[in-house]
Structures are given as C-alpha cells and as structure tokens.
Design a protein around this motif. Structure first.
Motif, PDB file in Angstrom:
ATOM      1  N   PRO A 294       0.818  -1.220   0.000  1.00 17.98           N
ATOM      2  CA  PRO A 294       0.000   0.000   0.000  1.00 17.98           C
ATOM      3  C   PRO A 294       0.851   1.270   0.000  1.00 17.98           C
ATOM      4  N   VAL A 295       0.306   2.300  -0.614  1.00 17.94           N
ATOM      5  CA  VAL A 295       0.890   3.642  -0.569  1.00 17.94           C
ATOM      6  C   VAL A 295      -0.244   4.630  -0.335  1.00 17.94           C
ATOM      7  N   TYR A 296      -0.086   5.508   0.644  1.00 16.43           N
ATOM      8  CA  TYR A 296      -1.103   6.546   0.839  1.00 16.43           C
ATOM      9  C   TYR A 296      -0.455   7.925   0.873  1.00 16.43           C
ATOM     10  N   ASN A 297      -1.225   8.909   0.441  1.00 21.05           N
ATOM     11  CA  ASN A 297      -0.807  10.306   0.423  1.00 21.05           C
ATOM     12  C   ASN A 297      -1.979  11.131   0.953  1.00 21.05           C
ATOM     13  N   ASP A 298      -1.693  12.221   1.640  1.00 21.58           N
ATOM     14  CA  ASP A 298      -2.793  13.086   2.054  1.00 21.58           C
ATOM     15  C   ASP A 298      -2.339  14.535   2.167  1.00 21.58           C
ATOM     16  N   PHE A 299      -3.323  15.423   2.169  1.00 25.54           N
ATOM     17  CA  PHE A 299      -3.086  16.842   2.372  1.00 25.54           C
ATOM     18  C   PHE A 299      -4.142  17.371   3.335  1.00 25.54           C
ATOM     19  N   GLN A 300      -3.847  18.498   3.938  1.00 24.48           N
ATOM     20  CA  GLN A 300      -4.778  19.122   4.863  1.00 24.48           C
ATOM     21  C   GLN A 300      -4.456  20.614   4.925  1.00 24.48           C
ATOM     22  N   PHE A 301      -5.491  21.466   4.913  1.00 23.66           N
ATOM     23  CA  PHE A 301      -5.240  22.893   5.048  1.00 23.66           C
ATOM     24  C   PHE A 301      -6.404  23.558   5.777  1.00 23.66           C
ATOM     25  N   LYS A 302      -6.119  24.722   6.322  1.00 26.19           N
ATOM     26  CA  LYS A 302      -7.136  25.535   6.980  1.00 26.19           C
ATOM     27  C   LYS A 302      -6.688  26.985   6.955  1.00 26.19           C
ATOM     28  N   THR A 303      -7.598  27.877   6.633  1.00 22.66           N
ATOM     29  CA  THR A 303      -7.359  29.307   6.804  1.00 22.66           C
ATOM     30  C   THR A 303      -8.432  29.859   7.735  1.00 22.66           C
ATOM     31  N   ALA A 304      -8.056  30.790   8.569  1.00 21.88           N
ATOM     32  CA  ALA A 304      -8.982  31.442   9.497  1.00 21.88           C
ATOM     33  C   ALA A 304      -8.840  32.947   9.342  1.00 21.88           C
ATOM     34  N   THR A 305      -9.925  33.604   8.970  1.00 20.45           N
ATOM     35  CA  THR A 305      -9.933  35.048   8.770  1.00 20.45           C
ATOM     36  C   THR A 305     -10.872  35.691   9.775  1.00 20.45           C
ATOM     37  N   ARG A 306     -10.333  36.600  10.571  1.00 27.40           N
ATOM     38  CA  ARG A 306     -11.161  37.338  11.530  1.00 27.40           C
ATOM     39  C   ARG A 306     -11.319  38.766  10.994  1.00 27.40           C
ATOM     40  N   PHE A 307     -12.499  39.042  10.427  1.00 28.42           N
ATOM     41  CA  PHE A 307     -12.765  40.376   9.900  1.00 28.42           C
ATOM     42  C   PHE A 307     -12.832  41.392  11.038  1.00 28.42           C
ATOM     43  N   ASN A 308     -13.485  40.972  12.124  1.00 27.02           N
ATOM     44  CA  ASN A 308     -13.566  41.735  13.358  1.00 27.02           C
ATOM     45  C   ASN A 308     -14.030  40.765  14.435  1.00 27.02           C
ATOM     46  N   GLN A 309     -14.317  41.279  15.644  1.00 25.40           N
ATOM     47  CA  GLN A 309     -14.710  40.372  16.718  1.00 25.40           C
ATOM     48  C   GLN A 309     -16.088  39.758  16.495  1.00 25.40           C
ATOM     49  N   LYS A 310     -16.845  40.244  15.543  1.00 22.99           N
ATOM     50  CA  LYS A 310     -18.201  39.756  15.308  1.00 22.99           C
ATOM     51  C   LYS A 310     -18.323  38.842  14.097  1.00 22.99           C
ATOM     52  N   ASN A 311     -17.283  38.758  13.274  1.00 19.61           N
ATOM     53  CA  ASN A 311     -17.373  37.985  12.042  1.00 19.61           C
ATOM     54  C   ASN A 311     -16.046  37.288  11.757  1.00 19.61           C
ATOM     55  N   GLU A 312     -16.115  35.974  11.485  1.00 17.75           N
ATOM     56  CA  GLU A 312     -14.921  35.233  11.102  1.00 17.75           C
ATOM     57  C   GLU A 312     -15.278  34.124  10.113  1.00 17.75           C
ATOM     58  N   LEU A 313     -14.316  33.773   9.277  1.00 23.14           N
ATOM     59  CA  LEU A 313     -14.512  32.786   8.219  1.00 23.14           C
ATOM     60  C   LEU A 313     -13.397  31.762   8.283  1.00 23.14           C
ATOM     61  N   ILE A 314     -13.781  30.489   8.213  1.00 27.49           N
ATOM     62  CA  ILE A 314     -12.822  29.386   8.181  1.00 27.49           C
ATOM     63  C   ILE A 314     -13.002  28.630   6.865  1.00 27.49           C
ATOM     64  N   LEU A 315     -11.911  28.402   6.155  1.00 28.82           N
ATOM     65  CA  LEU A 315     -11.887  27.549   4.975  1.00 28.82           C
ATOM     66  C   LEU A 315     -10.986  26.362   5.284  1.00 28.82           C
ATOM     67  N   LEU A 316     -11.423  25.166   4.947  1.00 25.83           N
ATOM     68  CA  LEU A 316     -10.595  23.993   5.237  1.00 25.83           C
ATOM     69  C   LEU A 316     -10.739  22.949   4.146  1.00 25.83           C
ATOM     70  N   GLY A 317      -9.738  22.095   4.093  1.00 25.77           N
ATOM     71  CA  GLY A 317      -9.759  21.002   3.141  1.00 25.77           C
ATOM     72  C   GLY A 317      -8.903  19.849   3.646  1.00 25.77           C
ATOM     73  N   ILE A 318      -9.288  18.647   3.254  1.00 25.52           N
ATOM     74  CA  ILE A 318      -8.539  17.454   3.627  1.00 25.52           C
ATOM     75  C   ILE A 318      -8.801  16.404   2.559  1.00 25.52           C
ATOM     76  N   GLY A 319      -7.781  15.630   2.209  1.00 21.56           N
ATOM     77  CA  GLY A 319      -7.974  14.626   1.176  1.00 21.56           C
ATOM     78  C   GLY A 319      -6.855  13.604   1.164  1.00 21.56           C
ATOM     79  N   GLY A 320      -7.110  12.507   0.471  1.00 21.17           N
ATOM     80  CA  GLY A 320      -6.131  11.437   0.396  1.00 21.17           C
ATOM     81  C   GLY A 320      -6.180  10.711  -0.928  1.00 21.17           C
ATOM     82  N   TYR A 321      -5.057  10.116  -1.300  1.00 21.70           N
ATOM     83  CA  TYR A 321      -4.965   9.292  -2.507  1.00 21.70           C
ATOM     84  C   TYR A 321      -4.208   8.024  -2.148  1.00 21.70           C
ATOM     85  N   ASP A 322      -4.864   6.864  -2.344  1.00 24.33           N
ATOM     86  CA  ASP A 322      -4.339   5.592  -1.856  1.00 24.33           C
ATOM     87  C   ASP A 322      -4.283   4.572  -2.996  1.00 24.33           C
TER      88      ASP A 322
END
Length: 806
Positions: A294-322
């Motif tokens: 077997p061979v496996y590969n994966d990636f993972q990422f996340k960004t967190a943006t705080r526009f101000n104390q009342k609004n924030e956005l999270i983008l994320l991703g995760i994946g694998g190839y086996d």
C-alpha cells in the motif's frame, strides 16, 4: 569507514542527551480570553499556568501573554468574576515559536458569592452530560501503540472495540462500523481513514494529521440535535489556528509515513495551516515480504480570517490518494501469503472534503453557516490467478459525492435558558459500475450493472437547555427530523422525528447523576441504496428500504474526587429496528463492514432487529504520583434477532459479530526528568464470535473459483468463539528544546510479549507441486481441501519517529 558510520548515530544521540542536561531556554504563550456567547474579549481575567506560580491578567480587550514557561505540555486555569472557572485543553509550549491560544468562558447564571466552581479538564455539556470523553493533544501524541493515529488512540476509550488486525474499524457499544459520524471544525467528514471501506467507517490509518488537532470530543451517546445520521458515536475534531506572528515548520518521520506541516500568517487578519504526508509502507512491506504493497498520500489545510470580533470565516480542506498493489514478486510464498494473494484485489482510492464555516456573533447569539463538498472514488480490480490475460473476477468502479449546507442559530435567552435551532439541506450523487462473479443458489452468477443515483436530503433541529437553582439540575430537550426523496418510505420527515432528553443533577460538588434517552435515525449507505440489477432498477428501493432506527437509554453516575481525577459508571441499552438484512446470506448488515473496499452493495430488506446493552466503568486521572492514567472496562452484549426462512424476526437473539462481552484497557504515562516520557497500554478483548465454514460450498470448484475465499455456514451464524485477545504496547519519548528549534525522538513497540491472536483456521484447496489446485478424486466438481493457520497480528512491531519544530 563502516565502523565510523555505525558509531556516529550513537555519538550524536548521546551528545543530544548531554546538551539536554544543560539549562534549557524557556517558552512563551500568548492569547485571548473571550465570552462564548458573543466572542467579546473578557478584560481582567486571571490566566495561570496550572500548578505553577506563573500567571497574568488579560488586558481591556482580553489579550494576555506569559513568558518563562518550561517547555512541554501545559494547561491554563482561567477565572473571572461572573464566569465559570475552567482548565483549558493542553497546549504544547516549546522554544521554536510562541504558542497562540484562544479560550472561551461561559457566563455564570448566579453571582460568585452564591456558587463555588472548581476547574476541571473533564468538561461536559448540558446537551451531552454523559457518554462523552474529551481527548487532549498529549494523549494523542504520546499514546503507546497509537503512532499518532487518532483512530487507534480512541481504542483506549470505554465501549470502543479494538482488534489485532491492522485496521481502524470503529465499533462502539456493540454497534456496527457504519454507525458513526465525524466532524472537523463543524464540517462533516465522511471519510476518516485511508483505504476506507465504502459504506462503513473503517480503514488502515487515519487521514487526519494530528499536528493540527487541538482536542477531540468523543460521544458514545447523548448526541446533540445538530448532529444527525448516526446511531453509535460522534467524533468532533477541533483544529488549532495558524501562528499570527511568523511561519513555523514541523517535519515528521514516523513509523509509516513522513510529512511536512506549515502554519503562519497570510494577511494581518488571516492565518493558515498546511500539511502533506506520504507513506513508505510499500518499501517497508516489500522488504519484510508482505503480500500487499500500500501507498497513501494526504493533504490538509485551513485558513482562518477574523474580519472583526463579530465575524470570522474558516476555509478547510482534507484529502487522500491511496493505491494498493499485490506483491507478486514474493519467492516461495507461504500458505497465508498465497491465500491473501489469491483473493485480495488491487485498488485505487481518492477522497476529499472542502468546507467553509462562517461565524457571526451578536450580543447574546451566534449564527453558524457551513457549506461543504465531499467526494470518494473507488476503483477495484481482481483478475483470475492475478493474471491480466485472464478474465476479471471483480471490476468495481464507484463514486459518491455530497454537497451540504447547514445553518445553526444559538441564543442565550436568559442566564438559565438557551436555545439552538437550525436546518440542513444536502444534494448527493452516487454512481456504481460493477462486474463481479458471485456464487449464489448453487451456481455461478455474474453481477453486472451500471447505475447513477441522485438524492436530495433535508433536516431541521432544535435544542433547549434550562438550568435550575445554582445549576444543580440541568435539563436539555432536543428534536430533529431527517428525510430524503429516495423512496416513499424515506421522504416523510415526520416518520424520522428524533427526540432526545438529557437530565443532570449535582448530588454534591463532587457527585453527579446523569440520564439520557433518545431516538436516532440513520440512512443506509449509498452502496445499499444504489444497488441495481442489469436493467438499472434500484432493487432495495423496491424492497422499501428506509431509515434505520435506534432507541438509546443511558444512565450514569460521576465522581470527581479532585479536579484532575474523574470516575464514571454508565449503563446503556440500545435497540435497533429496520436494519437492512442481506438476501444473499440472511445476515444483518450491522455485522459487516470490516472488510476492504466496500460493504452493502447487495440486495436487502429492512427487517433486522437487534439490541446492545451493558455497563462501562472509566477512571481518568492526571495526578497519581505523577502518572497520567486511564482505566476503562466495558461489559456488554450485542445481539440481533434470529430470522425465519421468510426473513421474519423471531424472539430468539443471536450474538452479533461485535459481541466480545469484555473490553479492558489500561493506559498510563509518566514524565521524567530531562524531558523523558514513558507510556504503556495494555488491552484485553473478550472472545469474539465467529461463523464456521461451509465445507460443502467452499470445496465446490465454481464456488471457490468465484471468490477464492471460504464460505460461511450461516445456519450456524456466530456459533463459535475465538480465544480472547490481549496486547501490551510501549512508547518512549525524548524531547530536546534548543534556542530556536526543538526535537522529539520516540520509539514505539507494539505487542511487546509477542501474543499471537488466532482466527478461525482457513479452509483452502490443496495444491500440487506446480501450484495448481488439486481436485477431489472421490467427488467430481470439488477440490481437495485442507486447513491452514490463521494468525492475526502476533508480530512485535517496533518503530521510531522524529519530529522537528522550527
């Protein structure tokens, strides 16, 4: 020269130990303390490193900074007038960078003079006051035998069944491996493992990189109403956020893979996490002569943006190839190698999840918007005798995709009353192109179909929490509804109304009583819903497939003798109804799912009924003479009703595949001087039931040639039991902290005393000297059969790892 090369690693190792004996540089930590209901910073809160004199107070915006911290895992104790005092999750403080944290506090419903709150890391919620375990990062990182794999770490929790096989099948409180759901920062994660079993939750190794995990909340019951489509367990992963000051790097070389993780600032308001890993199992398995590569590969990422104390956005991703290929170059394979090469297919699989989470805060409310897309693709092939010039026995090409939207609104109506409400909608597609040879009803049959399925699913949910008095009594009531347009039996949302009730009462500041009951629903897997005949008709839709139902009843008592010690005893009783039962072998699909590739792609009827019940005992402590320990014991039954020839449930119960009765796990670790850590884990699992082989069918030439595996005698389903399984694992860590970087070396040894777990002896045909199957001279159309040993695991598995932070 060879002598020098052998001597050099030892010199380097002892030099590092020598350097570590000198005074080491200190670490630092900074962060923000905020109000959970509105994300506002809390001024003048006390922040102290637990069990030390180090501490400070937050500024007018809730920010703080603490220097001169000894490197290692720490907790913070945070207190403020009008808020509950808490012990934070664990944080790793090192010398490579300044740790950044955020800690939320919950407002007290009464004044400080009326109640005394002691901080504890074993937090619970009103929605789920029991059947919940909070797992910190040090437990994950340093778990003996876990190799930084969260799925293996969870085998230390009560009610979780472990196995000697090299798989991460998730069996909780006697439920099947398809009854679990996983969330990563509020985004549902359909695929948790590499080489995932489509239609279930198992696989080989976790796809999640623990470098980014802050903590894990594991629910074995009392599920919040915002989480649906599950019957046995919920795993809620919380990730860290990136370092806002500078990019930091972690390089890892583990027992099975190597990887690189980065995190840091993207803009003044945005941070990121990014990682990639690749396994070297193919090289390792080839070297030791295993029949699969077997061979496996994966990636993972996340960004967190705080526009101000009342609004924030999270983008994320995760994946694998086996990719899994057979090791056909083994010289003189033994019986077990030949057996595996004979039936195991070659496969290629890839999966990913992408998600966006938008959080909006008001004075006493929060809005949560979640949108995500997930996809899984499976390609599986098996040629007769592994010769691509011969016909295929299996040609499986399948994929599933889910597009999800969920909205949640949380409101603190008063100091004693809060509300959560929301809706969800999903659009899913499933396609399957399958050819396989099947031996059924005493003849070989070709299953050949190509079908695409499109589904809309929708849901609503709400939950209210009310506290009484000085929070001595807490009540939570939730309601959820789910539906899909798949069939008339699934599209009426009022047929899948899921109520749940939780009660918690404080008998004493150290003693608590908890109770929960609920009705839960889960849609069968896409592999089952999308199963079709050669004309493309959905066979199981015609059989009125519907949601699986389960009733839970859980009661428990909790004792907290000290802030860092928790003892719980819980009794549980679960029932199942409308579980799909295979028309090929009359076995409930709850008993399947620990094989590779896929499960559930067969004709079924929703007639299965079952139950699981037992008692769990758990002790977790972090202050026993410097030892961090957990002891978990579960005694339980997992059973399904026997069916007559017309697939009607009888009153007689028979054991399920997960009816091991006893699960015991002891995990302990201790930190020593000079940054040494030593840990042990001992597991004991009771006798697993199994079904004897059908000798008549297995020895039939067309039957064996179709599957290359023995067939079960389902008239004696789970009539026998295997010996109990037990195993001891050990791990040793040594940490080095330098001025601008740190180094962690670890050695992990699984199955120290070389216990060999026994599976049922395998029934296989005899072979002649040329490797051809030997026909039975006394019975035309049958092979001459013999038994071979079936040892599962049994190997001492030493491994080493290196982690570098800079």
């Amino acid at each position: 020269m060879k002598a020098v090369s052998r001597f050099l690693p030892s010199v380097v190792f002892f030099l590092l130990i020598g350097f570590s004996s000198f005074s080491q540089p200190k670490g630092s930590l900074k962060g923000r303390v905020y109000d959970l209901k509105n994300n506002q910073g809390i001024p003048f809160a006390n922040v102290q490193v637990y069990s030390s004199a180090l501490g400070t107070a937050t500024d007018t915006k809730g920010y703080f900074e603490i220097d001169s911290i000894s490197p290692g895992y720490i907790r913070l104790e945070i207190s403020c007038v009008g808020y509950k005092t808490i012990l934070s999750e664990e944080y790793m403080v090192n010398t490579a960078f300044k740790r950044e944290v955020e800690i939320g506090l919950e407002e007290l419903p009464v004044s400080l003079e009326q109640v005394t709150v002691k901080a504890s890391p074993y937090r619970k919620t009103a929605e789920s006051p029991l059947s919940v375990q909070r797992i910190g990062i040090s437990e994950i990182e340093k778990n003996p035998g876990g190799n930084r794999d969260i799925s293996k770490v969870l085998q230390s929790m009560p009610g979780v069944l472990s196995s000697p096989a090299f798989r991460n099948d998730f069996i909780v409180r006697g439920g099947g491996p398809s009854e679990n759901r996983f969330y990563l920062d509020d985004v549902e994660l359909p695929t948790l493992n590499h080489f995932a079993t489509q239609g279930a939750s198992g696989g080989v190794v976790s796809i999640i990189n623990v470098d980014f995990v802050k903590e894990v909340n594991f629910y074995a019951g009392a599920f919040p109403a915002s989480r649906g489509n599950l019957l046995s367990s919920l795993l809620d992963f919380q990730q860290t956020t990136g370092n806002p000051d500078r990019v930091k790097v972690r390089a890892t070389l583990g027992a099975t893979d190597y990887g690189l993780s980065l995190d840091g600032p993207l803009t003044p308001t945005t941070t990121f996490l990014l990682s990639a890993r690749r396994s070297y199992l193919k090289m390792l398995f080839s070297f030791i002569g295993l029949p699969f590569l077997p061979v496996y590969n994966d990636f993972q990422f996340k960004t967190a943006t705080r526009f101000n104390q009342k609004n924030e956005l999270i983008l994320l991703g995760i994946g694998g190839y086996d990719i899994n290929r057979l090791n056909k170059k083994i010289n003189h394979p033994d019986d077990n190698q030949e057996y595996i090469l004979g039936w195991l297919p070659e496969s290629r699989q890839w999966s990913y999840t992408l998600g966006a989470v938008y959080k909006q805060y008001g004075n006493s409310w929060q809005n949560l918007w979640v949108i995500s897309r997930s996809e899984l693709k499976n390609k599986v092939e098996k040629y007769s005798f592994n010769d691509k010039k011969l016909p295929k026995l299996v040609d499986y090409n399948s994929g599933e995709a889910e597009n999800k939207f969920r909205f949640e609104h949380k409101r603190q109506i008063s100091s004693h009353f809060r509300l959560t409400a929301g809706v969800g909608i999903e659009y899913a597609t499933y396609r399957n192109s399958t050819f396989r040879v099947l031996y059924y009803q005493n003849q070989s049959q070709n299953i050949d179909y190509n079908r695409r399925l499109n589904l809309w699913k929708w849901s609503f949910f709400g939950q209210v929490v009310k506290t009484f008095g000085e929070e001595k009594f807490t009540l939570s009531f939730g309601l959820r509804g789910d539906a899909t347009h798949y069939a008339a039996s699934t599209q009426n949302i009022f047929r899948q109304i899921s109520p749940r009730l939780s009660l918690s009462y404080a008998l004493h500041p150290k003693w608590f009583l908890h109770f929960n009951t609920g009705r839960y629903y889960q849609l069968p897997s896409y592999t089952t819903m999308g199963y079709a005949d050669e004309q493309g008709e959905l066979i199981n839709k015609r059989h009125k497939l519907r949601y699986i139902g389960s009733n839970h009843y859980v009661a428990g008592i909790e004792f907290r003798p000290t802030p860092l010690t928790r003892i719980t005893v819980e009794g549980f009783y679960k029932t199942y109804d409308h579980y799909p039962v295979s028309l090929l072998d009359s076995v409930c699909l709850a008993n399947k799912g620990t094989d590779y590739v896929a499960v559930g792609d067969e004709p079924v009827k929703p007639v299965g009924e079952g139950r699981s019940y037992g008692i769990e005992c758990m002790l977790r402590t972090q202050e026993f003479y410097g030892i961090i320990a957990s002891v978990a014991y579960t005694f339980y039954y997992s059973e399904f009703k026997k069916l007559d020839h017309n697939l009607r449930p009888l009153s007689t119960y028979i054991p399920s595949n997960w009816d091991n009765r006893h699960i015991f796990t002891l995990t302990a670790s201790r930190k020593f001087k000079q940054n040494w850590d030593v840990g042990l884990k001992w597991r004991y699992v009771g006798k697993a039931p199994y079904t004897p082989w059908d000798i008549e069918m297995t020895s039939s030439i067309p039957a064996w040639d179709a599957k290359r595996q023995p067939y079960y005698d389902f008239s004696r389903f789970n009539a026998e039991r295997l010996p109990a399984f037990h195993q001891l694992d050990m791990r040793v860590d040594k940490s080095f902290f330098f001025r601008k970087w740190s180094l962690i070396l670890y050695a992990d040894i699984q199955n120290i005393y070389h216990y060999k777990s026994q599976g049922p002896p395998l029934l296989v045909p005899e072979k002649d000297k040329q490797g051809n199957y030997v026909k039975n001279p006394d019975r035309e159309g049958y092979y001459q059969m013999r038994y071979i040993k079936n040892e599962i695991g049994g190997t001492i598995l030493p491994s080493v790892g290196i982690i570098i932070d800079f």
